[in-house]
Design a protein around this motif. Structure first.
Motif, PDB file in Angstrom:
ATOM      1  N   PRO A 161      64.643  75.928  45.367  1.00 16.65           N
ATOM      2  CA  PRO A 161      64.033  77.210  45.708  1.00 16.65           C
ATOM      3  C   PRO A 161      64.114  77.505  47.196  1.00 16.65           C
ATOM      4  O   PRO A 161      64.482  76.670  48.017  1.00 16.65           O
ATOM      5  N   GLN A 162      63.755  78.738  47.517  1.00 19.97           N
ATOM      6  CA  GLN A 162      63.900  79.252  48.869  1.00 19.97           C
ATOM      7  C   GLN A 162      62.958  78.573  49.861  1.00 19.97           C
ATOM      8  O   GLN A 162      63.346  78.258  50.964  1.00 19.97           O
ATOM      9  N   SER A 163      61.713  78.369  49.426  1.00 23.15           N
ATOM     10  CA  SER A 163      60.701  78.038  50.423  1.00 23.15           C
ATOM     11  C   SER A 163      60.086  76.680  50.146  1.00 23.15           C
ATOM     12  O   SER A 163      59.908  76.281  48.998  1.00 23.15           O
ATOM     13  N   VAL A 164      59.739  75.965  51.221  1.00 22.04           N
ATOM     14  CA  VAL A 164      59.086  74.668  51.050  1.00 22.04           C
ATOM     15  C   VAL A 164      57.680  74.839  50.503  1.00 22.04           C
ATOM     16  O   VAL A 164      57.041  73.866  50.121  1.00 22.04           O
ATOM     17  N   THR A 165      57.173  76.068  50.453  1.00 17.50           N
ATOM     18  CA  THR A 165      55.862  76.281  49.841  1.00 17.50           C
ATOM     19  C   THR A 165      55.932  76.094  48.334  1.00 17.50           C
ATOM     20  O   THR A 165      54.906  76.124  47.666  1.00 17.50           O
TER      21      THR A 165
END
Lengths: 360, 253
Positions: A192-196
């Motif tokens: 996915p795009q974000s480490v969140t």
């Protein structure tokens, strides 16, 4: 006849293929063949065309498992050209998306509130692309143009109000919605795009291993340790929480979450947000390695410079469709590009003309 | 007559100072790029220059007058717009999520003198009205959509011209920020900053998240506008190619 019409693309790929074959024969790893193939791709036009016109020089492909005929490495098919690393094991693509359309039904925003009829808004429109084993295909398009919906469609994630049509083949087998859902995490994995996307309350090790019990859990833990060693993560981070990791480590953990399932295809959706080009290239080098080991990567990004630095082939995404899918080498000069929008993109790069001419 | 940072010292709580006694001078009409590795404090300097953050020592002068930090703007000063405007890297964080974009744009003209402000607000309203009347052109059409019907008279106004030059479509003004893409919001953010008639503009990685074509379009429009108005421009970018295209001078921090 098709070969004749597309002499240029065939020649680039043919030369590249031969270069990689030479490299194979010399016992070199395939990755090293990329650079010389790209450098001489354009010079080889004439000789390559002759070779491509003679099917005898092409390797015999196995019988097609897909409904259409077998694919060979250097020919042009499905409207795309190939790079040196593009192979068709088994005579088909790793992933082939054909005529994909995604539309949403919503209430007409222009109509009066209480009497609004339903309308269909089409976001992805007749999109086709293919990912080969051993390559990174970068899908480059403007932000907000629907690239993430492409990733969702491949992963079998559909919104309740969406309508998805088209054909998706994975490893030669035609998939339906249930098939794609079954492949999610068992053949196709998402970075996915974000480490969140990491759970902030769960230790990193548990997140990578995932929800498994007994023997399976032991096996996955063992595999995680191997992967962590291979990707340069110290074993002690297993016990850490995501906020204790540096940005680069967190990104590797996300990748490991995908790799633990031993996927054949990784879909990476904007994996380098906010990183400058050199850091982004370093972040994507792990994906490069996965591709060099025989996996396929679909890299979705807005950044054409990143795409040209790391990808083998580039698909130019515009208004919900792929207008051109071509070897990276063809971005060396605008006249090698076919579609006016790809050329406009080339001219818009600050290294080139920084030209803002709208391509419509 | 310039934007001056004099002997700036700044440190975050408990950290080493980012810079001590840093000075910078930006002339009107100049485009200065700040170059430094990640974490050296480029964004912080941008925020100091625009009055978002106050340095521990040193001061910022705008054409000779001290810049009043945003937190200290009271009374008559608070009713004028800041002469240095900042374009943030993430436009989605620069818009109030609960305001329609048209209303956020009106904030850009809030600091203008009475008559000019009334005219600009009317022009914005007319521009948005033109979009509401023709919902069909909200998507798909390429390039700036010209206003029609009731807004035709407003086309000559500078405010409307600015919206068109940056390709802001009328329909966007009635939407909420989450209904626009990053590139669309950045167009709106640039228009909003320019509506405030700044004398200096700070662009902090403003186009890093945009595709190459939108980036080229926005920079061309911005440079043309800055040249026409004699604006001083400070930019931060990680892309050396973009810096060499845009900047007239590069400053190493």
């Amino acid at each position: 006849m098709e070969v004749e019409r597309n002499v240029r693309e065939v020649s680039v790929a043919e030369k590249s293929r031969r270069a990689s074959e030479c490299a194979d024969a010399a016992g070199e790893p395939k990755g090293t063949a990329l650079a010389p193939a790209g450098k001489h791709a354009r010079a080889a036009r004439a000789s390559g065309a002759q070779a491509a016109a003679n099917p005898g020089v092409l390797p015999a492909a196995e019988a097609p498992r897909a409904a259409h005929r077998a694919h060979v490495d250097a020919e042009r098919h499905h409207h795309h050209t190939h790079a040196a690393g593009s192979h068709h094991p088994g005579g088909h693509h790793l992933l082939s998306v054909e005529h994909l359309s995604v539309s949403f039904t919503l209430y007409d925003p222009a109509a009066p509130f209480f009497s609004a009829p339903r309308v269909e808004s089409r976001v992805i429109n007749d999109l086709s692309l293919s990912v080969h084993a051993g390559e990174i295909l970068a899908v480059v398009g403007a932000s907000g143009s629907g690239k993430t919906l492409l990733a969702d469609a491949i992963l079998g994630l559909y919104e309740p109000n969406s309508r998805v049509t088209g054909t998706i083949w994975f490893d030669g087998a035609r998939q339906d919605a249930a098939g794609l859902q079954a492949l999610r995490g068992h053949g196709i994995s998402l970075v996915p795009q974000s480490v969140t996307n990491l759970d902030p309350l769960m230790r990193v090790g548990r997140q990578i291993v995932g929800n498994a019990r007994g023997e399976e859990r032991r096996r996955r833990t063992e595999r995680m340790r191997e992967l962590m060693a291979a990707y340069g993560l110290p074993p002690e981070i297993e016990r850490l929480y995501p906020h204790e990791l540096s940005g680069g480590m967190a990104r590797r953990v996300l990748l490991l979450c995908a790799l633990i399932d031993q996927p054949r295809l990784i879909v990476a959706d904007e994996p380098t947000p906010g990183l400058d080009l050199d850091l982004a290239v370093r972040a994507v080098s792990d994906l490069r390695r996965f591709a060099d080991e025989g996996g396929g990567v679909l890299l979705i990004t807005h950044d054409i410079e990143l795409a040209l630095r790391v990808a083998d082939r580039v698909a130019v995404f515009r208004d919900g469709a792929v207008v051109e899918e071509t070897a990276r080498e063809n971005f060396d000069a605008p006249e090698l590009l076919e579609h006016p929008f790809s050329r406009a993109l080339w001219h818009a790069m600050p290294e080139h003309d920084f030209d803002d001419a709208p391509a419509c | 007559m310039s934007l001056q940072a004099c002997d700036i010292t700044f440190a975050y709580d408990g950290a080493q100072p980012l810079y001590q006694g840093l000075s910078l001078d930006v002339e009107p009409g100049e485009r200065v790029a700040l170059a430094a590795p990640s974490g050296a404090g480029k964004t912080t300097l941008c925020r100091i220059l625009a009055g978002y953050v106050e340095p521990q020592a040193g001061r910022v002068l705008v054409d000779g007058a001290p810049l009043v930090p945003l937190a200290r703007r009271r009374g008559a000063v608070a009713r004028t717009s800041q002469p240095v405007q900042l374009l943030a890297q993430h436009p989605e964080q620069a818009f109030d999520p609960r305001l329609r974009v048209g209303k956020s744009l009106r904030e850009g003209v809030a600091g203008l003198p009475g008559a000019v402000r009334a005219e600009a607000e009317a022009a914005l309203a007319a521009y948005a009205g033109a979009g509401a009347g023709r919902p069909g052109d909200s998507d798909g059409a390429c390039g700036p959509a010209g206003p029609a019907g009731p807004a035709a008279a407003a086309a000559a106004r500078p405010c409307t011209a600015l919206l068109e030059r940056f390709g802001v479509r009328p329909a966007w003004l009635t939407r909420f920020p989450h209904e626009l893409s990053g590139g669309e919001l950045m167009r709106c953010a640039m228009v909003r900053a320019l509506l405030a008639r700044p004398r200096y503009l700070i662009a902090d990685e403003s186009t890093a998240m945009l595709d190459a074509l939108t980036q080229a379009q926005l920079w061309r429009a911005l440079i043309a506008e800055a040249d026409a108005r004699g604006l001083g421009l400070v930019l931060v970018s990680h892309a050396p190619a973009l810096v060499s295209r845009v900047a007239t001078r590069v400053v190493e921090l």
